[in-house]
Design an enzyme around this catalytic site. Structure first.
Site, short mmCIF file in Angstrom:
data_model
loop_
_atom_site.label_atom_id
_atom_site.label_comp_id
_atom_site.label_asym_id
_atom_site.label_seq_id
_atom_site.Cartn_x
_atom_site.Cartn_y
_atom_site.Cartn_z
N GLY A 171 42.17 53.15 33.39
CA GLY A 171 41.28 51.99 33.39
C GLY A 171 40.32 52.01 32.21
CG LEU A 216 32.92 53.14 35.32
CD1 LEU A 216 31.47 53.10 35.77
CD2 LEU A 216 33.79 53.71 36.43
NE ARG A 242 46.44 45.15 34.87
CZ ARG A 242 46.06 44.14 35.65
NH1 ARG A 242 46.92 43.58 36.48
NH2 ARG A 242 44.82 43.67 35.59
CE LYS A 254 19.77 57.56 36.37
NZ LYS A 254 19.58 57.15 34.97
CD GLU A 303 19.07 47.91 38.75
OE1 GLU A 303 19.70 48.85 38.25
OE2 GLU A 303 19.60 46.98 39.38
CG ASP A 311 25.49 48.87 43.87
OD1 ASP A 311 26.54 49.44 43.49
OD2 ASP A 311 24.65 48.42 43.08
CG HIS A 344 22.31 55.72 42.72
ND1 HIS A 344 23.41 56.50 42.45
CD2 HIS A 344 22.49 54.58 42.00
CE1 HIS A 344 24.22 55.85 41.63
NE2 HIS A 344 23.67 54.68 41.34
CE LYS A 370 21.66 45.14 40.86
NZ LYS A 370 21.97 45.84 39.60
#
Length: 485
Positions: free
Chosen positions: A13, A18, A47, A190, A224, A243, A248, A333
């Site tokens: 990929g 990503l 692909r 991190k 964010e 998510d 995290h 967000k």
């Protein structure tokens, strides 16, 4: 850095968002720092039909895309050296005939002087393709460790609930041993998050205070100020809680509250993290979901979506050390600012001196700032210079020497790729760890109702403030007054 084994990095990929956003950038950084093994090959798979020159052009274009994580200039001489390692083969991951071609391709690279007996398979692709990839690798004997090591890197999320996570972990173990599997959560790479362990356990000052006798409560914020961007197709299915909340934020909490490991090793550190995660108490009645106004108009989002773009929750750790210490977590967000931090809020002693003065009752706060203005700081009260006694809050701080145009702080993906090369799983998720995270999140996700709307540029719906205010506490306003560039 000590010499590391040469190997082939095989990226399934390579044209994914990503890979473009993180992996390609990190490979350039490592090339610039001259820390890629000499005979290492980088093999991209997708692909799309591309010639060797097309593939190099794709890499070059990806490096010049606007990217908040990599703002430093690209040096053409470094890129040319990197190009010598770049190789590309097109194919369908679900096509069994592709994998013998891949095996032959790597054999050809070995004859040209590249070292392909050691291999890292990096899956930057959708989880529903994993089984096809694993089957193809096994049938072509490309998962065997004959004459070299083989390791697998896969991204979070590992499953979408506890049941699917267990199924995926079972699938992985059908084709690989646990010590070959590197479940990647880039927050574990991190620098500041890793530094929490050193700060806590290599110093004797603060660790005796990290318990219920001294801590009033803990706050974790991952905010964010931007929206979902081009991720609508993925995000609208997942939402904020799964998510970032499942991975995290729980990892941040584990680092800040885990007991000292017996030694600095993968098994010892991971065992302590797992123990915290298994001790977390889900409270489905103590969670608030939100969605920013305008989300339904985002690209690839259902116009009637009830996906959460914000959540806040209250939890506890069910152990003696943190008994009755509330933990408040929020993430979302399009909030007021972009900031990720852990705040340990200490109790005020009853006999505190000068508490009657302005700011005299402000608590001391230990802040692990993950981003931006990375560092570890302690908020304290000091006397304002002058003839009268006035107090003001200030920061004792450890800050990284950050230049945004250099890469002094290694990218999390760089940390984790190097750890994979070294065979060190300390900052990767074990199967039991992932399952403990989902065991905590599932009851909260099941309690999800229609999210409350909030204005972009705020701290989320007002009900999020009420959750903590009911306990006589307030959300801390993240400060940008420390560790400034």
């Amino acid at each position: 850095m000590p010499d590391m084994d040469s190997f082939a990095l095989v990226i399934f990929g390579i044209t994914s968002n990503l890979a473009q956003k993180y992996l390609i950038q990190v490979l350039y950084d490592m090339a610039e720092r001259e820390i890629l093994p000499k005979e290492m090959a980088i093999i991209g798979i997708a692909r799309r039909q591309m010639s060797p020159q097309d593939f190099q052009n794709y890499f070059h274009e990806s490096l010049h895309l606007e990217n908040i994580h990599h703002k430093h200039p690209i040096k053409e001489d470094v890129f040319k050296k990197l190009c010598k390692r770049l190789h590309y083969i097109s194919g369908e991951f679900s096509d069994p005939s592709f994998y013998p071609r891949l095996k032959s391709f790597m054999s050809g690279l070995t004859k040209r002087g590249f070292h392909c007996n050691n291999r890292v398979y990096y899956l930057a692709t959708y989880p529903d393709l994993y089984k096809s990839v694993f089957e193809g690798l096994r049938n072509s004997k490309l998962n065997r460790q004959n004459g070299g090591w083989v390791r697998l890197m896969i991204e979070k999320p590992i499953g979408h609930d506890l049941k699917s996570a267990k199924a995926l972990n079972k699938l992985l173990l059908k084709y690989f041993n646990e010590d070959q599997i590197y479940r990647l959560d880039h927050y574990l790479g991190k620098e500041t998050l890793q530094n929490i362990l050193t700060f806590r356990f290599s110093n004797g000052i603060f660790e005796p205070l990290i318990n219920k006798d001294y801590i009033d409560h803990i706050q974790i914020t991952a905010a964010e100020d931007f929206g979902i961007g081009a991720r609508g197709g993925y995000y609208d299915v997942v939402g904020a809680l799964k998510d970032v909340g499942q991975n995290h934020l729980l990892q941040m909490l584990a680092f800040a509250t885990m007991d000292a490991p017996s030694e600095f090793s993968n098994e010892a550190v991971t065992t302590r993290r797992i123990k915290i995660l298994q001790s977390l108490v889900p409270q489905p009645k103590k969670i608030v979901f939100g969605q920013y106004k305008g989300y339904e108009q985002e690209k690839n989002v259902n116009p009637h979506s009830d996906t959460n773009t914000f959540f806040t929750l209250k939890t506890y750790i069910n152990n003696e050390r943190f008994k009755d210490v509330p933990i408040y977590i929020r993430a979302g967000k399009k909030l007021k600012q972009t900031v990720t931090e852990i705040s340990i809020v200490f109790k005020n002693p009853i006999n505190r001196l000068l508490k009657n003065l302005g700011s005299g009752d402000e608590p001391n706060v230990l802040i692990y700032r993950i981003q931006p203005n990375e560092g570890i700081v302690l908020k304290i009260l000091t006397k304002v210079p002058g003839h009268s006694v006035k107090l003001e809050p200030e920061y004792m701080q450890f800050c990284y020497k950050i230049n945004p145009h250099a890469h002094y702080l290694p990218d999390p993906y760089e940390h984790l790729l190097i750890d994979t090369m070294k065979g060190d799983q300390t900052f990767f998720n074990a199967a039991e760890e992932v399952e403990a995270q989902w065991a905590f999140i599932d009851p909260l996700a099941s309690a999800r109702s229609k999210p409350l709307l909030y204005e972009p540029g705020t701290w989320g719906p007002k009900e999020a403030d009420k959750l903590i205010q009911k306990d006589g506490r307030q959300w801390l306003e993240p400060s940008m007054d420390f560790c400034r560039i």
